[in-house]
Scaffold this active site. Structure first.
Site, PDB file in Angstrom:
ATOM      1  N   HIS A  21      -0.857  10.440  -3.001  1.00 32.98           N
ATOM      2  CA  HIS A  21      -2.157  10.048  -2.437  1.00 32.98           C
ATOM      3  C   HIS A  21      -3.077  11.232  -2.167  1.00 32.98           C
ATOM      4  O   HIS A  21      -4.208  11.271  -2.646  1.00 32.98           O
ATOM      5  CB  HIS A  21      -1.978   9.246  -1.147  1.00 32.98           C
TER       6      HIS A  21
ATOM      7  N   HIS B 245       0.831  -1.211   0.000  1.00 37.12           N
ATOM      8  CA  HIS B 245       0.000   0.000   0.000  1.00 37.12           C
ATOM      9  C   HIS B 245       0.863   1.258   0.000  1.00 37.12           C
ATOM     10  O   HIS B 245       1.515   1.565   0.998  1.00 37.12           O
ATOM     11  CB  HIS B 245      -0.889  -0.029   1.250  1.00 37.12           C
TER      12      HIS B 245
HETATM   13  O1  G3P Z   1      -6.626   1.739  -3.107  1.00 36.56           O
HETATM   14  C1  G3P Z   1      -6.990   1.002  -1.987  1.00 36.56           C
HETATM   15  C2  G3P Z   1      -6.861   1.929  -0.844  1.00 36.56           C
HETATM   16  O2  G3P Z   1      -5.595   2.527  -0.928  1.00 36.56           O
HETATM   17  C3  G3P Z   1      -7.921   2.979  -0.913  1.00 36.56           C
HETATM   18  O3  G3P Z   1      -7.738   3.959   0.040  1.00 36.56           O
HETATM   19  O4  G3P Z   1      -7.203   6.307   0.612  1.00 36.56           O
HETATM   20  O5  G3P Z   1      -5.437   4.544   0.782  1.00 36.56           O
HETATM   21  O6  G3P Z   1      -6.178   5.313  -1.455  1.00 36.56           O
HETATM   22  P1  G3P Z   1      -6.595   5.089  -0.012  1.00 36.56           P
HETATM   23 CA    CA Z   2      -5.141   3.778  -2.935  1.00 34.55          CA
END
Ligand code: G3P
Ligand code: CA
Length: 305
Positions: free
Chosen positions: A100, A58
């Site tokens: 992000h 992530h």
């Molecule tokens: O893309 C999956 C997850 O990352 C979604 O939440 O806010 O971390 O992009 P975010």
């Molecule tokens: Ca994401």
């Protein structure tokens, strides 16, 4: 007799013996390499099988390196993550970058919206020192001054040596994001049919964005992200609508109990959950039939593979 070959008083037998040993060694090495590569390909081809379970780094290995930097992606690859996750934004001058938040304030020494900055200005920012300040136990000098990477720089750095799990962020505010993304994937050979299934997955909270990509290329696997807010299990009809363009869904793990996962899989959808950094939680979700997790901490959950 074979090795008593003499000519001009030179014993050629020893040469032949050495050649034979070298030949056998090369054949063994080649066999090991072919077997290993076949196995790896076999694993790669199973990344999207209904019984697959994958680890998605992530924002890269973001528990141990500044998120969305070449360092965090390299770390994720070194830790054998199945995918590196890239959140995609677009600069004012239309360049796709890995970022992000809408603004640069949290993860750089700058301030303002990514969409309102030219790439040249974004490139002046330090996207790593914040991490050292917030993670005294993970400080590295190499993070100081590390930049925000463009998607092109990521593809140049890693090519097809990793798998990409790319999210289109705020696509409705970034005209042409999908077309730019598909063009870049094509330019870097990441849409080749010869590549293992799952080389690239595209995800989004925006169904329109995913449908736009599906129109451009109906082969590329898509994941519909669902907001954490949904408490109920989506209806079979809703799952059916997702299934028209997506191979799976991405769900906040607190939302997805065993019944939720079962219902989605019944509808033929893979289920990837975010964001799981505890091994016990990952084990529970895997036992419920989840197909993978987004994680900041590959080290903590690596044994799930
Ligand atoms: O893309 C999956 C997850 O990352 C979604 O939440 O806010 O971390 O992009 P975010
Ligand atoms: Ca994401």
């Amino acid at each position: 007799m074979l090795f008593n070959l003499h000519f001009n008083n030179i014993n050629y037998g020893d040469h032949m013996k050495k050649m034979l040993i070298i030949l056998v060694a090369v054949m063994i090495l080649a066999g090991v390499y072919i077997f290993k590569d076949a196995n790896q390909n076999d694993r790669h081809s199973s990344l999207l099988d209904e019984d697959s379970f994958v680890l998605i780094a992530h924002r890269g290995a973001s528990a141990i390196a500044p998120e969305h930097t070449l360092a965090s992606y390299q770390m994720a690859m070194d830790m054998d993550a199945d995918f590196i996750e890239i959140d995609l934004q677009m600069t004012k001058d239309g360049v796709l970058v890995a970022f992000h938040d809408d603004t640069v304030d949290r993860t750089t020494d700058g301030s303002g919206k990514v969409a309102e900055m030219a790439l040249a200005d974004l490139k002046k920012l330090d996207a790593g020192s914040w991490f050292n300040a917030e993670n005294p136990d993970r400080v590295k000098d190499e993070y100081i001054g590390i930049g925000v990477p463009t998607l092109e720089e990521i593809f140049t750095a890693f090519g097809d040596r990793t798998n990409y799990y790319i999210e289109t962020k705020q696509p409705d505010k970034n005209d042409g994001m999908e077309e730019n993304l598909m063009e870049l994937l094509d330019q870097y050979g990441l849409l080749e049919e010869s590549l293992p299934e799952g080389k690239v997955i595209i995800q989004s909270f925006s169904a329109d964005s995913l449908k736009a990509i599906h129109k451009l290329d109906d082969e590329i696997p898509l994941i519909q992200l669902t907001d954490d807010l949904e408490q109920e299990i989506p209806s079979p009809e809703t799952f059916e609508l997702y299934r028209e363009y997506a191979v799976g869904i991405g769900v906040g793990y607190r939302n997805a109990d065993e019944a939720y996962i079962a219902a989605a899989k019944e509808a033929g959808l893979l289920v990837h959950l975010f964001v799981v950094d505890e091994l016990a939680e990952g084990e529970k979700l895997k036992s419920w039939g989840a197909n993978g997790i987004f994680t900041n901490d590959i080290e903590a959950v690596g044994s799930l593979k």
